[in-house]
Design an enzyme around this catalytic site. Structure first.
Site, mmCIF file in Angstrom:
data_model
loop_
_atom_site.group_PDB
_atom_site.id
_atom_site.type_symbol
_atom_site.label_atom_id
_atom_site.label_comp_id
_atom_site.label_asym_id
_atom_site.label_seq_id
_atom_site.Cartn_x
_atom_site.Cartn_y
_atom_site.Cartn_z
ATOM 1 C CG HIS A 278 -1.660 1.266 1.448
ATOM 2 N ND1 HIS A 278 -2.966 1.428 1.052
ATOM 3 C CD2 HIS A 278 -1.280 2.446 2.017
ATOM 4 C CE1 HIS A 278 -3.360 2.655 1.364
ATOM 5 N NE2 HIS A 278 -2.351 3.292 1.953
ATOM 6 C CD GLU A 279 2.192 3.576 3.736
ATOM 7 O OE1 GLU A 279 2.548 4.647 3.196
ATOM 8 O OE2 GLU A 279 1.175 3.492 4.446
ATOM 9 C CG HIS A 282 0.735 6.296 -0.975
ATOM 10 N ND1 HIS A 282 -0.499 6.670 -1.455
ATOM 11 C CD2 HIS A 282 0.515 5.761 0.256
ATOM 12 C CE1 HIS A 282 -1.424 6.377 -0.557
ATOM 13 N NE2 HIS A 282 -0.829 5.813 0.484
ATOM 14 C CD GLU A 358 -3.934 6.760 1.967
ATOM 15 O OE1 GLU A 358 -3.730 5.534 2.072
ATOM 16 O OE2 GLU A 358 -3.035 7.620 2.093
ATOM 17 C CG ASP A 362 -6.720 0.600 0.664
ATOM 18 O OD1 ASP A 362 -5.598 0.659 1.202
ATOM 19 O OD2 ASP A 362 -7.758 1.036 1.195
#
Length: 423
Positions: A278-279, A282, A358, A362
């Site tokens: 997930h990070e 970004h 976000e 996900d």
């Protein structure tokens, strides 16, 4: 007139607080929609009765504190002006030194001390609330140490920022806002660059991830995403909190992947890998740079509006507010007041953009790891550890939630499962 304005402002603040108390504790319904009952997004399926009760209580009080403390900050700045304290601080600073930088430092010191004292009750109540609900594990001495560090870091930054800002106001009275924004661009990037190596270590200890097997898995994941990462860091947050977190911080050569040690202790490896994916999303989708661009655009608009409003207010009500001119440093509380209100007003937009990013992250993470079960368990454990509210009221979501609600995140994962099975 000043007394009338002060009493009106206090009354308005009390009305806002009363409305938000009614909205949060009486009107808002924390129950989830019937369609989600019995699903993985239903908190009653993964929290016991006591955890459900504590989650509701904790979330309601935290939300109320936010909506009570935010306008309290505005009231503080307004009263500082009306009572003539800002002007008194300026006169004091001028009487002590002829050097403008030193005058600015003296003025800011007294304003910062008064501000620290004014907001301390809210900060302490928030700290005590976390202790009561077993979210915070930090003792009072350690918490106060962080508060003092916050004070001095903010004070040091403010000396630099305010000195430059008011120099620009004096030198470029019509376009100071544009020059201030142009200087804010490299300054913001510089602060993002040094944050991981100079500021964050003042609060916690960072060190390379001890679990080398897990680090290898994370770096493999990073390699698949074409992310140039050599090390994963863990930070000792267990002495401060029971909550879970992980993040990517910094830019350029100072960018880091960071895991809280609480996350390492409470989540399985496949759940941690989902968080890391997930990070990494970004980074892959350039959300950091989109965030910087959004911030800079909002800052430009905010500075322009602030400059216009400061000029108008001081021309019309400068005598009542004890502000002789825009370039007088006694106008700083007005600058901070307008900026704080504009920032609050922009929260729904910036939070909406953040929630969209976000959601994308996900989706990327579950497609990368191919383990939606681990993703669901991760969000359930995050809810339990932080006593998070699964389905917050609309106003709370608009102004406080930079991430989708847990109800939205888990239900989307279940929809992803259904789509995968159909494929």
């Amino acid at each position: 007139m000043a007394r009338k304005w002060a009493s009106t402002a206090v009354m308005l603040y009390l009305l806002i607080v009363a409305f938000m108390y009614w909205y949060i504790f009486s009107w808002a319904d924390p129950a989830i929609p019937a369609v989600f009952k019995g699903t993985a997004a239903d908190p009653s399926t993964f929290l016991n009765a006591r955890e459900l009760m504590l989650s509701e209580e904790y979330s309601e009080i935290r939300n109320f504190l936010f909506f009570a403390s935010t306008p309290y900050e505005w009231l503080f700045y307004f009263l500082i002006l009306l009572l003539g304290l800002s002007r008194a601080f300026e006169k004091w600073a001028v009487s002590v030194s002829k050097w403008r930088v030193l005058q600015t430092a003296i003025y800011l010191f007294w304003l910062s001390v008064l501000s620290f004292a004014a907001v301390f009750p809210f900060n302490y109540v928030s700290y005590s609330l976390g202790k009561k609900y077993n979210i915070n594990t930090q003792d009072f001495a350690s918490w106060m140490e962080d508060e003092v560090i916050d004070f001095w870091i903010s004070f040091g930054e403010m000396i630099l920022i305010v000195s430059v800002l008011y120099w620009l106001i004096r030198k470029r009275p019509k376009k100071w806002w544009l020059h201030a924004w142009l200087l804010s661009v490299p300054f913001s990037l510089f602060m993002m660059f040094v944050q991981p190596v100079l500021i964050d270590p003042l609060y916690n200890d960072f060190y390379p991830l001890k679990n080398k097997e897990l680090e290898h898995k994370i770096l493999e994941l990073a390699s698949k995403a074409d992310i140039p990462a050599d090390h994963v860091y863990e930070v000792n947050m267990a002495r401060k909190t029971n909550a879970l977190n992980a993040y990517v911080t910094g830019i350029g050569s100072n960018s880091r992947i960071v895991l809280w040690d609480t996350t390492l202790r409470k989540l399985a490896d496949n759940e941690i890998l989902f968080i890391m994916a997930h990070e990494m999303a970004h980074y892959v989708e350039k959300h950091i740079y989109i965030g910087i661009a959004t911030y800079l655009l909002l800052t430009l608009a905010g500075l322009r509006i602030t400059a216009w409003m400061m000029g108008y207010i001081i021309r019309r009500w400068g005598k009542v507010l004890k502000i002789p001119a825009v370039e007088s440093i006694s106008s700083l509380p007005l600058f901070l007041l307008i900026s704080a209100v504009l920032l609050f007003a922009s929260e729904p937009l910036s939070n909406y953009i953040s929630r969209y990013e976000e959601t994308r992250a996900d989706r990327y993470a579950v497609e990368m790891t191919k383990d939606s079960g681990a993703a669901v368990r991760t969000f359930q454990e995050l809810t339990r550890a932080g006593l998070s509210e699964v389905n917050p009221p609309a106003l709370v979501k608009w102004f406080r939630y930079s991430h989708p609600t847990m109800l939205e995140r888990i239900s989307r994962l279940e929809n992803y499962n259904s789509e995968s099975r159909n494929d």
